[in-house]
Design an enzyme around this catalytic site. Structure first.
Site, PDB file in Angstrom:
ATOM      1  N   LEU A 143      -9.270  40.426   1.459  1.00  0.00           N
ATOM      2  CA  LEU A 143     -10.224  41.174   2.347  1.00  0.00           C
ATOM      3  C   LEU A 143      -9.403  41.619   3.880  1.00  0.00           C
ATOM      4  O   LEU A 143      -8.624  41.064   4.243  1.00  0.00           O
ATOM      5  CB  LEU A 143     -11.253  39.884   2.738  1.00  0.00           C
ATOM      6  N   ASP A 144     -10.278  42.742   4.262  1.00  0.00           N
ATOM      7  CA  ASP A 144      -9.651  42.853   5.742  1.00  0.00           C
ATOM      8  C   ASP A 144      -9.677  41.760   6.566  1.00  0.00           C
ATOM      9  O   ASP A 144     -10.527  40.934   6.441  1.00  0.00           O
ATOM     10  CB  ASP A 144     -10.328  44.305   6.338  1.00  0.00           C
ATOM     11  N   ARG A 145      -9.097  41.684   7.781  1.00  0.00           N
ATOM     12  CA  ARG A 145      -8.801  40.626   8.607  1.00  0.00           C
ATOM     13  C   ARG A 145     -10.163  40.462   9.239  1.00  0.00           C
ATOM     14  O   ARG A 145     -10.675  39.373   9.433  1.00  0.00           O
ATOM     15  CB  ARG A 145      -7.663  40.985   9.480  1.00  0.00           C
TER      16      ARG A 145
END
Length: 316
Positions: A143-145
Site C-alpha cells: 500500500l502507498d505510505r
C-alpha cells in the site's frame, strides 16, 4: 539451528518453508539492512557455505541443507529499538486478523510498508522486530505510505506463493477501496480501463501516467455519496498497478482529496483548510479463497477515524 552471536557465524538448517529459494534471496531476507553488494561479496568469497561447501547465488536450497552465514554488521540491528519503541503499540493494535498462514494489518496512514527511499523501517521491519522468533514474515502486496487499510503479511513461504498466485489473477481477489474525490462526480458508476506507465522525473520522483504503451489497468468506481464540493466513492481494483486508483481518478477529472502528487493545488488547499490532513484513500475490503482451507475469506476495515470524522463535517 545454532543461535547467532555478534562475532560468530550462524548455522541455519533449511526447513520445508525455506526450501526451493535461491541462496541469495534467502540471505536477503535473513540479512535485512545489509547491502545486496555485500551479500554477493560474501557469496563470491566463500564465506557463505552450504553443507560445508562453497556455493553460488543461483543455488536452490533443499530441506535439510545447513547454511553457514558469516557475522555481518547490519543497520537493522542498530535500529531495532526504534521500530520496537515507535511501532509496538500501533502495530499490535493494528492486527485485524491472524492465523497460521498470514496476518492482516489495518495499516495507519503515514506508515511505510517497508524501509527504503529515505525511510529506515516500515511495517514489515517493525513486525520482524516485534516477533524476533518468527521464522518467516513477508509482504504479500503493498500500500502507498499515505494510504490506510488492509495489508496482508504471509507467515509461511507456501502461503506467500499461494497468495501471490491469487493476486496475479485479476478476478481471484476482491480489492475494494474508499476514496473522496475532489468535486461533484455526476456519474453513479464508471469502469476506467486505461493502461498505466511508470515514469521517473529528472528529480528522481516516480510518477505514473495513462499511456497507450502502459500496462493494462482496470478500476471500477461507484458513487457512495455526494457532498457540496466532493464525492465519496468505492473503487474496486481489477489490477494492481502502482498508484492505479489515484491516476485513474485524476484521469476522470476528479483526483483524490489531498493527493499531493496527482491532485490539484487549489482543491487540496481547500480540503486542508476544512480539516483534512491526509490522502483520503483507504483499503477497505479484501476477499479471496483461503489458500489452505479452500474456504471463502473476507475481511473489512472501517474508515480510519480521522477520515470518518472529516466526513461528518461535510454538508451534502
Amino acid at each position: 539451528m545454532n543461535e547467532p552471536s555478534d562475532n560468530k557465524p550462524r548455522l541455519i538448517e533449511i526447513d520445508a518453508e525455506s526450501a526451493g529459494q535461491r541462496v541469495d534471496n534467502f540471505l536477503f531476507t535473513r540479512l535485512k539492512g545489509v547491502p545486496k553488494s555485500h551479500v554477493y561479496r560474501i557469496l563470491r568469497t566463500g564465506e557463505v557455505r552450504i553443507n560445508g561447501g562453497r556455493c553460488q547465488a543461483p543455488r536452490k536450497l533443499e530441506e535439510g541443507d545447513v547454511v553457514r552465514v558469516p557475522p555481518v554488521r547490519t543497520a537493522q540491528r542498530e535500529e531495532t529499538s526504534a521500530p520496537v519503541g515507535l511501532l509496538r503499540g500501533r502495530l499490535e493494535s493494528a492486527i485485524a486478523y491472524e492465523d497460521d498462514d498470514f496476518l492482516v494489518i489495518d495499516k495507519p496512514a503515514g506508515m511505510a510498508v517497508h524501509g527504503g527511499s529515505g525511510v529506515s523501517y516500515g511495517v514489515i521491519e517493525g513486525l520482524r522486530a516485534l516477533r524476533p522468533r518468527a521464522k518467516f514474515l513477508e509482504l504479500v502486496h503493498r500500500l502507498d505510505r499515505d494510504t490506510s487499510g488492509l495489508l496482508l503479511v504471509a507467515k509461511k513461504r507456501s502461503a506467500l506463493n499461494a497468495l501471490h498466485a491469487l493476486f496475479r489473477d485479476d478476478h481471484a481477489v476482491r480489492k475494494v477501496y474508499v476514496a473522496l474525490l475532489a468535486g461533484v462526480w455526476a456519474r453513479k458508476q464508471l469502469s476506467v480501463d486505461a493502461p498505466l506507465k511508470k515514469n521517473v522525473l529528472q528529480s528522481g520522483e516516480r510518477i505514473v501516467k495513462v499511456a497507450r504503451d502502459g500496462k493494462p489497468a482496470l478500476t471500477e468506481f461507484r458513487r457512495l455519496r455526494k457532498y457540496a464540493t466532493a464525492t465519496l466513492v468505492e473503487a474496486r481494483l481489477y489490477t494492481g498497478r502502482t498508484h492505479q486508483i489515484r491516476v485513474h481518478a485524476q484521469s476522470m477529472g476528479h483526483p483524490i482529496a489531498c493527493d499531493e502528487r496527482y491532485g490539484e493545488d487549489a482543491a487540496n488547499q481547500a480540503f486542508r483548510r476544512s480539516g483534512l490532513r491526509r490522502l483520503f484513500l483507504h483499503a477497505a475490503e479484501l476477499s479471496f479463497i483461503h489458500p489452505r482451507t479452500g474456504q471463502p475469506f473476507t475481511i473489512k476495515a472501517p474508515l480510519a477515524a480521522e477520515l470518518q470524522n472529516y466526513l461528518d463535517t461535510l454538508t451534502a
